[in-house]
Motif scaffolding. Structure first.
Motif, PDB file in Angstrom:
ATOM      1  N   ALA A 222      59.158  83.145 103.510  1.00  0.00           N
ATOM      2  CA  ALA A 222      59.686  82.316 102.428  1.00  0.00           C
ATOM      3  C   ALA A 222      59.876  83.213 101.211  1.00  0.00           C
ATOM      4  O   ALA A 222      59.197  84.236 101.078  1.00  0.00           O
ATOM      5  CB  ALA A 222      58.716  81.173 102.102  1.00  0.00           C
ATOM      6  N   PRO A 223      60.798  82.876 100.304  1.00  0.00           N
ATOM      7  CA  PRO A 223      61.015  83.713  99.113  1.00  0.00           C
ATOM      8  C   PRO A 223      59.839  83.673  98.142  1.00  0.00           C
ATOM      9  O   PRO A 223      59.673  84.574  97.324  1.00  0.00           O
ATOM     10  CB  PRO A 223      62.286  83.124  98.481  1.00  0.00           C
ATOM     11  N   HIS A 224      59.032  82.630  98.233  1.00  0.00           N
ATOM     12  CA  HIS A 224      57.844  82.507  97.398  1.00  0.00           C
ATOM     13  C   HIS A 224      56.611  82.798  98.258  1.00  0.00           C
ATOM     14  O   HIS A 224      56.706  82.954  99.479  1.00  0.00           O
ATOM     15  CB  HIS A 224      57.743  81.099  96.813  1.00  0.00           C
ATOM     16  N   TYR A 225      55.458  82.879  97.658  1.00  0.00           N
ATOM     17  CA  TYR A 225      54.224  83.129  98.413  1.00  0.00           C
ATOM     18  C   TYR A 225      53.728  81.823  99.017  1.00  0.00           C
ATOM     19  O   TYR A 225      53.264  80.929  98.307  1.00  0.00           O
ATOM     20  CB  TYR A 225      53.154  83.757  97.511  1.00  0.00           C
ATOM     21  N   GLN A 226      53.865  81.725 100.340  1.00  0.00           N
ATOM     22  CA  GLN A 226      53.447  80.523 101.063  1.00  0.00           C
ATOM     23  C   GLN A 226      52.610  80.948 102.268  1.00  0.00           C
ATOM     24  O   GLN A 226      52.939  81.925 102.949  1.00  0.00           O
ATOM     25  CB  GLN A 226      54.676  79.749 101.531  1.00  0.00           C
ATOM     26  N   HIS A 227      51.521  80.212 102.521  1.00  0.00           N
ATOM     27  CA  HIS A 227      50.589  80.584 103.582  1.00  0.00           C
ATOM     28  C   HIS A 227      50.191  79.336 104.370  1.00  0.00           C
ATOM     29  O   HIS A 227      49.763  78.338 103.788  1.00  0.00           O
ATOM     30  CB  HIS A 227      49.333  81.230 102.981  1.00  0.00           C
ATOM     31  N   SER A 228      50.346  79.413 105.699  1.00  0.00           N
ATOM     32  CA  SER A 228      49.966  78.291 106.547  1.00  0.00           C
ATOM     33  C   SER A 228      48.761  78.612 107.419  1.00  0.00           C
ATOM     34  O   SER A 228      48.316  77.779 108.196  1.00  0.00           O
ATOM     35  CB  SER A 228      51.155  77.872 107.425  1.00  0.00           C
ATOM     36  N   GLU A 229      48.237  79.833 107.329  1.00  0.00           N
ATOM     37  CA  GLU A 229      46.997  80.213 108.007  1.00  0.00           C
ATOM     38  C   GLU A 229      46.297  81.292 107.194  1.00  0.00           C
ATOM     39  O   GLU A 229      46.905  81.911 106.302  1.00  0.00           O
ATOM     40  CB  GLU A 229      47.263  80.695 109.440  1.00  0.00           C
ATOM     41  N   ILE A 230      45.036  81.498 107.482  1.00  0.00           N
ATOM     42  CA  ILE A 230      44.237  82.481 106.759  1.00  0.00           C
ATOM     43  C   ILE A 230      44.600  83.885 107.235  1.00  0.00           C
ATOM     44  O   ILE A 230      44.694  84.151 108.438  1.00  0.00           O
ATOM     45  CB  ILE A 230      42.732  82.234 106.963  1.00  0.00           C
ATOM     46  N   GLY A 231      44.794  84.784 106.285  1.00  0.00           N
ATOM     47  CA  GLY A 231      45.145  86.154 106.624  1.00  0.00           C
ATOM     48  C   GLY A 231      44.169  87.155 106.037  1.00  0.00           C
ATOM     49  O   GLY A 231      43.155  86.801 105.427  1.00  0.00           O
ATOM     50  N   TYR A 232      44.492  88.427 106.211  1.00  0.00           N
ATOM     51  CA  TYR A 232      43.609  89.519 105.807  1.00  0.00           C
ATOM     52  C   TYR A 232      44.437  90.644 105.189  1.00  0.00           C
ATOM     53  O   TYR A 232      45.649  90.734 105.398  1.00  0.00           O
ATOM     54  CB  TYR A 232      42.846  90.068 107.021  1.00  0.00           C
TER      55      TYR A 232
END
Length: 383
Positions: A222-232
């Protein structure tokens, strides 16, 4: 006092500096860039894997590997007991429980017969593990065919911890490329180092793509910061990847140097009773990342710890073989299948200085101390 001889110090050359200077000149300092891309491609080609992902450590790679094969809270993961704790810690990161499997004596790695027994027992109880981690120790592959066959029978994915085994082989192929996913380490003491770093490899391109997303804070497209799961934050920097590219070009030279160290020690101690080197299994090449031996105190006249402390007094670093995980206080409550082989290897095992940059004079210093202990045995109580 004489200068210190380290167990396995980094071995840098001019190629690494050239690549690093290029990274600085281009201002690619972030955890992405042309050297990261090239290092992944070159490493994948080196080990014969279709896909590779450069990461901040071998531990990060193992953490992602376990998550990507579905390990989660309440699961069990079978793992070699004779290993470093970094092989086991990611199991706990995910809320799962390790189950420790003892070694066999041919390679010191996971015993296929014990793995088969554990899987059969768990199948009857309806509690198969979520994954099996096979560790390749000290530069030597485990006996993969029977291990993989056992896991195949029960539908359990195999994760290969090849952190110590880059440059070795199993029936002509690189360990780390047989299971669902494999990991390597580029820690400062490894045969190839990037100071700190690791690599995740797999024939599954979708798994590697998912790993890349998780390693970069799981940012969605996405052009913006979007998160659908936990990352590292697990990506390797372009500067460290540049070091890795230079190191990869001399990998074979480093393997040959370490094997030469082992041959030197083997010849120097051939007449000493009670010393037995880690065998080279018939199924492939042992890199001798570390030259490792066992000492029978009755035959040799002194135990492993006497030899180690004698070396330390002469400013020479040596270490015991890995203390089995089932003996570690933090893992003492978890299940295991046997453990006597790994316990004996720990009790008697010693790792000698093995760096590819050791000089003949340094090797002679190590030999002189060990032979002096054999000539003048000092017995200890306990170990």
């Amino acid at each position: 006092m004489s200068s210190r001889i380290y167990l396995s110090s980094p071995h840098m050359g001019t190629l690494e500096r050239r690549y690093v200077e290029d990274a600085f000149a281009s201002n690619w300092i972030a955890p992405l860039g042309p050297h990261v891309d090239a290092f992944q491609e070159e490493f994948a080609r080196c080990v014969g894997s279709p896909h590779a992902l450069a990461l901040s450590s071998g531990t990060a790679a193992l953490h992602l590997a376990l998550q990507l094969v579905g390990v989660g809270p309440g699961d069990d993961v079978l793992v070699s007991t004779l290993t470093f704790s970094a092989s086991v810690n990611p199991i706990r990161y995910l809320g799962a429980s390790p189950v420790f499997i003892d070694s066999e004596r041919t390679s010191w790695n996971m015993d296929p017969a014990l793995l088969e027994e554990e899987l059969a027992t768990r199948a009857r109880a309806g509690r198969l593990p979520r994954a099996v981690i096979v560790v390749h120790l000290y530069g030597q592959s485990a006996d993969l065919d029977p291990l993989l066959a056992a896991c195949d029978r029960y539908g359990v994915p195999v994760v290969e911890d090849a952190a110590e085994a880059l440059g070795s082989s199993y029936k002509g192929r690189a360990p780390g490329t047989f299971g669902r996913v494999g990991i390597y380490s580029f820690n400062g003491n490894k045969i190839l180092t990037t100071s700190g770093g690791g690599m995740l490899v797999s024939s599954d391109g979708e798994l590697i793509q998912h790993a890349l997303k998780l390693a970069t804070q799981a940012r969605d497209a996405a052009p913006h910061y979007q998160h659908s799961e936990i990352g590292y934050n697990y990506r390797l920097s372009n500067v460290l990847a540049a070091i890795g590219r230079g190191q990869l070009l001399v990998l074979e030279d480093r393997v040959l140097a370490r094997r030469a160290n082992h041959a030197f020690y083997a010849k120097a101690f051939a007449d000493l009773p009670g010393i037995a080197f880690m065998p080279e299994a018939p199924w492939g090449r042992h890199t001798r990342w570390l030259t490792t031996l066992t000492i029978d105190p009755e035959a040799f006249g002194a135990d492993r710890e006497t030899v180690r402390t004698a070396l330390e007094k002469e400013n020479i670093e040596a270490r015991p073989v890995w203390k089995p995980m089932h003996l570690q206080p933090v893992f003492a409550s978890f299940d295991r299948r046997r453990g006597s082989v790994s316990e004996e290897l720990f009790e008697r095992g010693l790792c000698l200085p093995s760096g590819s940059n050791l000089t003949s004079q340094e090797l002679e210093r190590v030999v002189e101390v060990v032979r002096a202990v054999a000539r003048n045995p000092v017995r200890r109580t306990g170990s």
